[in-house]
Design an enzyme around this catalytic site. Structure first.
Site, PDB file in Angstrom:
ATOM      1  N   GLU A 137       0.765  -1.214  -0.026  1.00  0.00           N
ATOM      2  CA  GLU A 137      -0.099   0.163   0.076  1.00  0.00           C
ATOM      3  C   GLU A 137       0.808   1.355  -0.014  1.00  0.00           C
ATOM      4  OE1 GLU A 137      -4.074  -1.549   2.077  1.00  0.00           O
ATOM      5  OE2 GLU A 137      -2.768  -0.862   3.345  1.00  0.00           O
ATOM      6  N   ASP A 195      -8.030  -9.583   3.661  1.00  0.00           N
ATOM      7  CA  ASP A 195      -8.034  -8.355   4.726  1.00  0.00           C
ATOM      8  C   ASP A 195      -9.033  -8.215   5.803  1.00  0.00           C
ATOM      9  OD1 ASP A 195      -7.097  -5.978   6.015  1.00  0.00           O
ATOM     10  OD2 ASP A 195      -8.203  -4.563   4.365  1.00  0.00           O
ATOM     11  N   ARG A 238      -5.502 -11.408  -5.859  1.00  0.00           N
ATOM     12  CA  ARG A 238      -4.669 -10.777  -4.770  1.00  0.00           C
ATOM     13  C   ARG A 238      -4.484 -11.835  -3.452  1.00  0.00           C
ATOM     14  NH1 ARG A 238      -7.402  -5.676  -1.187  1.00  0.00           N
ATOM     15  NH2 ARG A 238      -6.152  -6.372   0.707  1.00  0.00           N
ATOM     16  N   ARG A 249       5.504  -7.715   8.722  1.00  0.00           N
ATOM     17  CA  ARG A 249       4.150  -7.989   8.166  1.00  0.00           C
ATOM     18  C   ARG A 249       4.203  -8.734   6.747  1.00  0.00           C
ATOM     19  NH1 ARG A 249       0.270  -4.012   7.492  1.00  0.00           N
ATOM     20  NH2 ARG A 249      -1.466  -5.301   8.588  1.00  0.00           N
ATOM     21  N   GLU A 286     -13.191  -3.162  11.080  1.00  0.00           N
ATOM     22  CA  GLU A 286     -13.073  -2.297   9.896  1.00  0.00           C
ATOM     23  C   GLU A 286     -14.164  -2.789   8.889  1.00  0.00           C
ATOM     24  OE1 GLU A 286     -10.273  -1.323   6.319  1.00  0.00           O
ATOM     25  OE2 GLU A 286      -9.499  -2.358   8.331  1.00  0.00           O
TER      26      GLU A 286
END
Length: 690
Positions: A284, A358, A329, A317, A386
């Site tokens: 990201e 995610d 992905r 990570r 989230e």
């Protein structure tokens, strides 16, 4: 006396005093209206940690309880009892009713002060959950060595994916302002066995490594130390360029390695027990070793060498979300990290999310678990919700955590669970993205506190059952009366599945709106990169729905062990809850129940909405048993959840119907609006959006 020690002493004195009504501030540590006499707790030895344990017991023991003796297992009187303490390790404890010098006492013992601290909290948990004060026999040793909260807190006070206000760290006024809330934060974490905290966002700023911010982190470390909590910092990989004036951050450059060694030395001078670094790299937009043609192992090992002389570690990570595999992905982390198995230094632990996308409401376990036997793997969960309704929706996450921890990575009778993989190495860790903020109740609502609590309890012992954890949390939070504990536990245990039903049933995922991730957006298709768009994940069209990850599609199933891959390769043997994660199927596909896939999907959406209605009615019935402040706020949030569950259901069905041109099953309610109305909704100010 050092300033930090003085603050700690003053707070421990205050901690033994009375507390008032708090609207959720006291979390599950709701004792404190009365205190036992100081002589009800006897301490053999002297240390800030023993003082913290004794203060907690004096604050929390029921009136008339005691005496309680805190003593190391090596104490001659304790050793003479020949108790089973050999396997306790550094943090395990034993709490037992014994007779010493002809007197009945409750003994809290361990090989280390940390164990005595945890044993003291275990005794309070036992009593506060309705356990008997007679013939106590408690013993436990943590399975996982590092049990760490990851705070996605920014230096300006904002919390990325935070839904409970601003950061609790007042960076501007630290290190001088020693807010008592920091001590209560440490107490709460110690009570559930959490022993580490990463203070800043994984999307790190280099400034967090400057002397100014190191001093602030050191102040927090001083306050946390009596509670057994180490601090860690997220490190920005390009810091040698941004802070050190170097022209490169290449991990193979000796000048870069020297800069990091000097920085580590600087940090450890201020924080002697600093835990180490957490790193998000080449994901990201974050810089990393791949910018210089180096591997993740090269980058992690360079940092590991810098902290090694001080006993520090690096948590690296594996969330490598970059446009490197347009095929799927979900395959990226495995493809990048599997070839590096065995190449990481022994003070590096690779931190892997529970699923390959995610933190979705439901994902299959990440295929890296079971694929890197020579590398310590930490598991990373998201406590902040989230993708599960933010702080507004009741979603008890222990079933999600346990679903992953209990997953079999081998199959065919050779069961090795994810939890066993995580605990297989001497260096082991479980990380949770915190849901904590400046809100008075810490996490936005009372029930969100249960997710913080459950994470800590499962990090200590991954074999604990979600219902057991829910029951002990409810008893400590609302009182041990079964008239409230039983229905609260029932509400909690069905809450997460309800969110799955109304947001993404049957293995659908990543259907939320763009950026802020608030509300439904399965129609989003115009974003620059394919994998940013929900349509990438559901692949719905007139003929069917779902992501084909079998040999005829992305073949992501091949990343699992052969037995598990075979199970997932066939829709008839794929668990129904994960069906559309692995398969693109016709809307008319027949489910085991005999219903079509379309009819089954609609039934799930309707079940999710109906369950939220049940939660509201069950909470309404508890009004006489819960204080007004906490009852009212929870009731308001459940009303919000029901409204938004209907929104998710209606918007999703309107979109699917625009594609499949199928009618709703008989008796199913039509969406309240047309698809254009749902697409037009906009929420630019949704919280938690970076």
């Amino acid at each position: 006396m050092r300033k930090s020690a003085l603050f700690a002493t003053l707070w421990l004195a205050l901690a033994s005093g009375p507390a008032c009504a708090d609207g959720g501030y006291r979390l599950w540590l709701r004792y404190g209206a009365t205190t036992v006499p100081a002589n009800a707790v006897v301490v053999q030895g002297s240390s800030p940690m023993l003082a913290a344990a004794a203060a907690e017991l004096r604050r929390g023991l029921p009136v008339g309880a005691g005496p309680v003796l805190l003593a190391n297992a090596a104490d001659p009187r304790v050793a003479a009892l020949r108790l089973p303490v050999a396997g306790l390790g550094d943090e395990g404890y034993l709490v037992r009713s014994v007779t010493l010098d002809g007197r009945a006492v409750t003994l809290v013992t361990a090989k280390d002060d940390r164990g005595i601290l945890y044993g003291s909290f275990a005794l309070l948990r036992h009593l506060d959950s309705g356990g008997s004060a007679a013939m106590i026999d408690l013993s436990s040793t943590p399975t996982i060595k590092l049990r760490v909260l990851n705070h996605w807190d920014n230096l300006d006070g904002r919390v990325e994916r935070g839904y409970a206000g601003q950061s609790i760290w007042d960076w501007w006024n630290l290190p001088d302002d020693r807010d008592p809330r920091y001590f209560d934060y440490a107490r709460a974490n110690a009570s559930i066995g959490i022993n580490g905290t990463v203070l800043n966002n994984v999307n790190a700023k280099a400034e967090s490594l400057t002397p100014r911010y190191i001093a602030k982190a050191a102040a927090l470390a001083d306050m946390f130390r009596p509670y057994g909590i180490k601090v860690y910092l997220s490190a920005r990989f390009s810091a040698p360029v941004e802070l050190g004036g170097l022209t490169t951050a290449n991990p193979k450059d000796p000048k870069v390695a020297a800069w990091w060694r000097a920085k580590a030395d600087e940090i450890y001078r201020e924080i002697p027990d600093f835990g180490g670094f957490l790193v998000k790299a080449n994901s990201e937009g974050q810089p990393g070793p791949r910018d210089y043609g180096a591997s993740h192992a090269d980058g992690a090992n360079m940092l590991a060498a810098a902290v090694r002389p001080h006993g520090g570690i690096v948590m690296w990570r594996a969330f490598v979300y970059a446009d490197t595999d347009p095929n799927d992905r979900a395959k990226q982390a495995y493809d990048e990290f599997k070839p590096l198995d065995g190449q990481f230094a022994d003070n590096v632990i690779v931190q892997v999310k529970n699923g390959a996308i995610d933190f979705q409401p439901r994902e299959p376990f990440h295929p890296l678990f079971g694929a890197m036997p020579r590398t310590p793997l930490a598991i990373e969960f998201q406590i902040t919700k989230e993708y599960l309704g933010f702080a507004s929706h009741l979603a008890y996450l222990a079933p999600l955590f346990s679903e992953t921890l209990d997953a079999d990575t081998r199959g065919r009778g050779k069961q090795v669970t994810v939890a066993q993989v995580v605990g297989a190495h001497q260096l082991s860790a479980m990380a949770g993205v915190a849901n904590i903020g400046s809100a008075r109740d810490w996490s936005g609502t009372t029930f969100n506190q249960a997710n913080w609590y459950a994470f800590g309890r499962l990090a200590w012992d991954p074999t604990l059952k979600p219902e057991t954890i829910a029951r002990e949390w409810a008893a400590q939070t609302f009182g041990a009366d079964p008239r409230i504990v039983d229905p609260v536990v029932q509400m909690m245990m069905k809450s997460r599945e309800a969110v799955v039903d109304y947001t993404g049933p049957l293995g659908l995922a990543h259907l939320m709106a763009t950026g802020h991730h608030y509300g439904p957006g399965p129609w989003v298709s115009e974003l620059k990169r394919p994998e940013w768009n929900p349509v990438y994940y559901h692949r719905a069209d007139r003929g069917g729905i779902g992501f084909d990850r079998t040999r005829t599609g992305s073949n992501a199933v091949a990343q699992y062990s052969p037995a598990i891959a075979k199970l997932y390769a066939d829709p008839r043997t794929t668990p129904e809850a994960e069906l559309l994660w692995f398969h693109h199927l016709p809307w008319t596909y027949r489910m085991p129940s005999g219903a079509t896939l379309w009819d089954a999907m609609v039934a799930h959406y309707d079940r999710g909405v109906a369950t939220v209605g049940e939660l509201r009615r069950e909470w309404d019935a508890l009004r006489p048993l819960v204080d007004d402040e906490r009852w009212t706020k929870t009731a308001a949030m459940l009303a919000t959840q029901e409204r938004e569950a209907i929104w998710w259901r209606d918007a999703s069905l309107a979109y699917w119907m625009s594609l499949n041109q199928l009618p709703l099953p008989a008796g199913a309610r039509a969406p309240a609006h047309d698809l254009a109305w749902y697409k037009a909704q906009s929420f630019p100010d949704a919280p938690g959006n970076p």
